[in-house]
Design an enzyme around this catalytic site. Sequence first.
Site, mmCIF file in Angstrom:
data_model
loop_
_atom_site.group_PDB
_atom_site.id
_atom_site.type_symbol
_atom_site.label_atom_id
_atom_site.label_comp_id
_atom_site.label_asym_id
_atom_site.label_seq_id
_atom_site.Cartn_x
_atom_site.Cartn_y
_atom_site.Cartn_z
ATOM 1 N N THR A 83 0.878 -1.460 0.108
ATOM 2 C CA THR A 83 0.024 -0.129 -0.048
ATOM 3 C C THR A 83 0.769 1.252 -0.099
ATOM 4 O O THR A 83 1.626 1.366 0.700
ATOM 5 C CB THR A 83 -0.892 0.012 1.454
ATOM 6 O OG1 THR A 83 -1.667 -1.225 1.309
ATOM 7 C CG2 THR A 83 -1.744 1.180 1.124
ATOM 8 N N LYS B 29 -7.600 1.907 -2.737
ATOM 9 C CA LYS B 29 -7.063 1.385 -1.542
ATOM 10 C C LYS B 29 -7.196 2.697 -0.275
ATOM 11 O O LYS B 29 -7.547 2.379 0.704
ATOM 12 C CB LYS B 29 -5.702 0.732 -1.666
ATOM 13 C CG LYS B 29 -5.287 0.268 -0.291
ATOM 14 C CD LYS B 29 -5.561 -0.790 0.483
ATOM 15 C CE LYS B 29 -4.934 -0.998 1.704
ATOM 16 N NZ LYS B 29 -5.151 -2.398 2.269
ATOM 17 N N LYS C 218 0.663 4.989 8.452
ATOM 18 C CA LYS C 218 1.302 5.342 7.058
ATOM 19 C C LYS C 218 0.371 5.471 6.071
ATOM 20 O O LYS C 218 0.505 6.525 5.437
ATOM 21 C CB LYS C 218 2.289 4.165 6.965
ATOM 22 C CG LYS C 218 3.049 4.271 5.311
ATOM 23 C CD LYS C 218 2.321 3.080 4.264
ATOM 24 C CE LYS C 218 2.378 1.926 4.669
ATOM 25 N NZ LYS C 218 1.535 1.098 3.778
HETATM 26 P P1 NAP Z 1 5.238 -6.676 7.380
HETATM 27 O O1 NAP Z 1 5.025 -7.946 8.031
HETATM 28 O O2 NAP Z 1 5.807 -5.784 8.177
HETATM 29 O O3 NAP Z 1 6.141 -7.068 6.115
HETATM 30 C C1 NAP Z 1 6.754 -6.022 5.472
HETATM 31 C C2 NAP Z 1 7.818 -6.660 4.434
HETATM 32 O O4 NAP Z 1 8.471 -5.708 3.546
HETATM 33 C C3 NAP Z 1 8.890 -7.812 4.870
HETATM 34 O O5 NAP Z 1 9.026 -8.765 4.354
HETATM 35 C C4 NAP Z 1 10.227 -6.702 4.874
HETATM 36 O O6 NAP Z 1 11.311 -7.492 4.871
HETATM 37 C C5 NAP Z 1 9.784 -6.283 3.582
HETATM 38 N N1 NAP Z 1 10.548 -4.663 3.551
HETATM 39 C C6 NAP Z 1 10.287 -3.605 4.066
HETATM 40 N N2 NAP Z 1 11.131 -2.641 3.681
HETATM 41 C C7 NAP Z 1 11.927 -3.258 2.814
HETATM 42 C C8 NAP Z 1 12.953 -2.630 2.042
HETATM 43 N N3 NAP Z 1 13.383 -1.342 2.214
HETATM 44 N N4 NAP Z 1 13.551 -3.531 1.122
HETATM 45 C C9 NAP Z 1 13.201 -4.642 0.946
HETATM 46 N N5 NAP Z 1 11.998 -5.365 1.593
HETATM 47 C C10 NAP Z 1 11.556 -4.344 2.586
HETATM 48 O O7 NAP Z 1 3.987 -6.128 6.693
HETATM 49 P P2 NAP Z 1 2.711 -6.522 6.168
HETATM 50 O O8 NAP Z 1 1.640 -6.684 6.889
HETATM 51 O O9 NAP Z 1 3.066 -7.949 5.195
HETATM 52 O O10 NAP Z 1 2.455 -5.294 4.950
HETATM 53 C C11 NAP Z 1 3.148 -5.167 3.637
HETATM 54 C C12 NAP Z 1 2.054 -4.173 2.732
HETATM 55 O O11 NAP Z 1 0.846 -4.726 2.720
HETATM 56 C C13 NAP Z 1 2.207 -2.721 3.583
HETATM 57 O O12 NAP Z 1 2.192 -1.880 2.477
HETATM 58 C C14 NAP Z 1 0.819 -2.918 4.068
HETATM 59 O O13 NAP Z 1 0.433 -1.315 4.211
HETATM 60 C C15 NAP Z 1 -0.151 -3.730 3.097
HETATM 61 N N6 NAP Z 1 -1.003 -4.397 3.909
HETATM 62 C C16 NAP Z 1 -1.158 -5.195 5.017
HETATM 63 C C17 NAP Z 1 -2.163 -5.647 5.457
HETATM 64 C C18 NAP Z 1 -2.237 -6.397 6.817
HETATM 65 O O14 NAP Z 1 -3.320 -6.717 7.289
HETATM 66 N N7 NAP Z 1 -1.007 -6.653 7.448
HETATM 67 C C19 NAP Z 1 -3.457 -5.840 4.823
HETATM 68 C C20 NAP Z 1 -3.559 -4.880 3.531
HETATM 69 C C21 NAP Z 1 -2.322 -4.565 2.951
HETATM 70 P P3 NAP Z 1 12.114 -7.661 6.504
HETATM 71 O O15 NAP Z 1 11.605 -9.222 6.739
HETATM 72 O O16 NAP Z 1 13.321 -7.870 6.170
HETATM 73 O O17 NAP Z 1 11.505 -6.849 7.306
#
Ligand code: NAP
Length: 291
Positions: free
Chosen positions: A98, A173, A241
Amino acid sequence: MTDTANTGFIGLGAMGAPMASNLHAAGLLGAVWNRTASRAAEFAAAHDGVTVCDDLADIAATSSVLVVCVSADDDLRAVVEAVLPHMASGSLLIDCSTVASGTAEAMAARCAEHDVLWLDAPVSGGTEGAINGSLSIMCGGSDDAFAAAQPALQAMGANINHMGPAGAGQATKAVNQVLGAGINRAVNEALAFGESLGLPMDKVVDVVGAGASGNWFINHRGKTMLRGEYPLGFKVALHAKDLRICQAMAAQAGAKLALSDAVLQDFGKLMDAGFGDEDVSALYRVTRGEV
Ligand code: NAP
């Protein structure tokens, strides 16, 4: 033509890992890369035949479809700039993170310079939806990109819509995130009100959750909130964010986001108190006056 069986996945977080798992189940996943390498190794150990790439150049060169799911705009920009020089002409980049719609538009333009198809494809449905493959996916990009992405999108989601050109998926979104903030706020207020009335609250959650005021949030988070538990989920810091993105978009469009502004203030209190990595339902800490 894109060879969808050769899909690479970047970002095996709370959402990315189960989404990649569903690509694997559909026979589409070839390779994975994660910034923290141990997560990619763990994923590959649990999924037969998946290659762990050492770096982004490697996964870009070996995948004809790349799915990205990283945290925020700067993370996406860094990943896109690292993969683009190594992606084959005619390949496809699907971004499920997102980010701001302006970022998606800029990334689409960068992809076009490399003859790579772009699709912004942010998702909704939480980690439960990611695990079940029932995500709602809001897409922005060309008709060709949307068509080429179908096998991957259908493996990860159940409600897949083409909203318009690049950026339109992220704009949709943003609307979703404003709605989510308001629902969270309403559930907080209703639960605290019910508790103050001395009602049997688990039963109240079942009853109102089955009626016209029922919603995903109260059905999946209501009872845990009442117990003071906030299982992840969607991190406070990530929704904050998103709401900052929404505020910037609203300022440009001349729209007002009173509820989101209030929720963002409370998220700020949570993050200042060290709860930024908790689930968004931890807003109940603020409602209960713990923070
Ligand atoms: P998360 O568990 O914090 O995972 C983030 C992922 O991004 C991890 O694999 C992290 O790697 C990687 N990452 C972050 N910064 C990076 C960088 N600079 N270079 C390379 N890899 C990087 O987050 P999430 O909940 O999966 O969310 C991911 C996205 O989906 C976000 O944009 C969020 O807003 C969106 N989203 C989340 C949800 C939800 O319910 N969680 C629902 C809809 C949408 P590391 O393992 O090294 O930290």
